[in-house]
Structure formats: C-alpha cells, structure tokens
Design a protein around this motif. Sequence first.
Motif, PDB file in Angstrom:
ATOM      1  N   GLY A  67     -41.866  18.543   1.145  1.00 16.30           N
ATOM      2  CA  GLY A  67     -42.655  19.718   1.549  1.00 16.30           C
ATOM      3  C   GLY A  67     -41.880  20.800   2.273  1.00 16.30           C
ATOM      4  O   GLY A  67     -42.478  21.774   2.727  1.00 16.30           O
ATOM      5  N   ASN A  68     -40.561  20.659   2.387  1.00 20.45           N
ATOM      6  CA  ASN A  68     -39.822  21.579   3.252  1.00 20.45           C
ATOM      7  C   ASN A  68     -39.139  22.714   2.482  1.00 20.45           C
ATOM      8  O   ASN A  68     -37.952  22.984   2.665  1.00 20.45           O
ATOM      9  N   GLY A  69     -39.895  23.349   1.603  1.00 23.11           N
ATOM     10  CA  GLY A  69     -39.330  24.462   0.834  1.00 23.11           C
ATOM     11  C   GLY A  69     -40.334  25.575   0.643  1.00 23.11           C
ATOM     12  O   GLY A  69     -41.449  25.525   1.155  1.00 23.11           O
ATOM     13  N   ILE A  70     -39.909  26.587  -0.093  1.00 24.32           N
ATOM     14  CA  ILE A  70     -40.777  27.711  -0.473  1.00 24.32           C
ATOM     15  C   ILE A  70     -41.918  27.169  -1.352  1.00 24.32           C
ATOM     16  O   ILE A  70     -41.713  26.206  -2.088  1.00 24.32           O
ATOM     17  N   ARG A  78     -47.232  22.416  -6.630  1.00 25.06           N
ATOM     18  CA  ARG A  78     -47.902  22.637  -5.340  1.00 25.06           C
ATOM     19  C   ARG A  78     -48.855  21.489  -5.019  1.00 25.06           C
ATOM     20  O   ARG A  78     -48.908  21.003  -3.892  1.00 25.06           O
ATOM     21  N   ARG A  81     -46.814  18.316  -3.968  1.00 20.83           N
ATOM     22  CA  ARG A  81     -46.286  18.230  -2.598  1.00 20.83           C
ATOM     23  C   ARG A  81     -47.396  18.118  -1.571  1.00 20.83           C
ATOM     24  O   ARG A  81     -47.244  17.466  -0.541  1.00 20.83           O
ATOM     25  N   GLU A  82     -48.553  18.715  -1.893  1.00 24.03           N
ATOM     26  CA  GLU A  82     -49.679  18.594  -0.966  1.00 24.03           C
ATOM     27  C   GLU A  82     -50.213  17.156  -0.950  1.00 24.03           C
ATOM     28  O   GLU A  82     -50.383  16.557   0.121  1.00 24.03           O
ATOM     29  N   GLY A  85     -47.736  14.848   0.698  1.00 24.45           N
ATOM     30  CA  GLY A  85     -47.747  15.024   2.155  1.00 24.45           C
ATOM     31  C   GLY A  85     -48.923  14.320   2.806  1.00 24.45           C
ATOM     32  O   GLY A  85     -48.767  13.601   3.801  1.00 24.45           O
TER      33      GLY A  85
END
Lengths: 110, 172
Positions: A67-70, A78, A81-82, A85
Amino acid sequence: MILVIGGSYQGKTEYARQEFPNAKYFNQLHLFVKKRLVEGKKGNEILDEIREAVRGDEWVVISDEIGNGIVPMEEDDRTWREVCGRIMIELAKDATEVHRVVCGIGQRIK
Amino acid sequence: MITLIYGGSSSGKSAYAEDIVCNSQYKNRYYLATMKANDSESVERIARHRSLREGKEFITLEQPVDIANTINQDSDGIILLECMSNLVANEMFRDGQIKSEKSIVDKVLKDIKELESKVSSLVIVTNDIFEDGISYDDTTKEYLRALGKINAEIAKMAARSVEVVVGIGVER
C-alpha cells in the motif's frame, strides 16, 4: 499465528525461518489475496479462508506491504491493495506477534 | 500541538488517528476532510470514513483547499485533518493550473501553522506513497517531492510522529 510483513525483497522469509524454524508457513499472502480476487471472491470471504487455514498449529503468515505507493491506475489494483491492507489489519489483530522486516532487519511491532 | 500519523493505503491510519482524537480530553472534535467527492470511488471512500466516525461526535468540516480558514479560535478544540495527500494535490492543481513544489510547500506549511495556532491540538493524517519504485512523469514527481517535503517539515514541528503499519502504531 505470527504475522511477518515488509516490502518486497526485504528478507522476510529468511528472517521468518531463522526466528521460527519449526513453524508452518503461509507465504506470499498478498498474491493469494490477488488470486482469490481474480476468482471473484470478496474480502471477508478471503479473510475467513485464511483464518480457517492458519488455525491450530503454529503458523507464520508472510506478506508484502503493497500500500505504500501512488494510487494505481487500474481499478483491480486499487481494490487489491485495499482488500490486502484490510485483511492484514485483521490478521494483525489475531496475531500473537507481528514483525516487520526492512533490509533484512526484523522489528517486532506487536 | 501537532501529531503526525503516517501510513500506506489501507494501513489503518484513519482508525488510529480517530482513536487518538477520541481518547483526548478536548471538548470539540473537528474532522477536517480534504477529499473532493468527484467520482464514485471517492464517494464510497468518504462514506466509509463517515461510518467509521459515526457516534464519535465529530463536527465535519469539508475544506479541500485553504485549510487555515476553516475555523475560528477554539481553545478546547482538536482537529483531525484527513488527509495531507489530498490537500497537497488540491492545492497543487487548483484553478486548472499546476503550481510549483516550492509554492505548495510554503502555502501548505503556512496554513498548517495558522490552523495549529487556532486549536489546542491538531492531528494530521498523511500518506506513504513513496515506496512503489515507479518513475512517474514530471508533474507527479513534483507532487511527490512536495508531499515528501511537507511530511518531513510537519514531522519536525510535531510533538509526536507515528507510522501506522497493519493497524499498529510505530513511534518515529
């Protein structure tokens, strides 16, 4: 269950094997989540399946932090990663220990 | 007093920041929302955050730019500003123009200092968007530089900086 997280290529697996040599491993959780999403599963179904799989014995769950990106261009990325997380947050609550590995160095954060 | 909460996407940073605010002793809790609802995903995201805050007695202020103007002096107030990455993007691309890194950094830091002076406590949520290793276009790089600099400057001013990882706070 013990959760080991960190960025890609940070030495998570090696760290886990040194720290917990007798455990069972559920490695690359982030890719497992992606696979299940592609199959059409929802986040809570995936979480339930993981929880079921790591019950009982001493398990070490290893996952990349993604999750540590643009914000990604693609909606599926999207969503991935959500969901990933949120699942990791829940697993961290379940876990007896959480370790984060950066440059091969592990830090116990729970 | 500033508290900085830093973390990646879906790292649990909002819930962590809300806990800090709800465990504080201040009478008035303000939620300063900087995200603009301009597509279905942001509408969903806003709805999710609203449901997270339900029952926690927040006064919601929607202010995508010029955050210093948001409230008057409140000596018994705490603000949760969420989030810096949206604010910086809104300031940088406002009025259909792209502003420079330096002007954005100066503007946002000035506004934060003014906002901080109006309340007892300011909790700022910001994003870690710096670790995907991808080389972006010049505008995105300019934005990344501005946000990186602002994060670092806020951390210098802050009484406390916390990185949230899988819902767990790691003091910085």
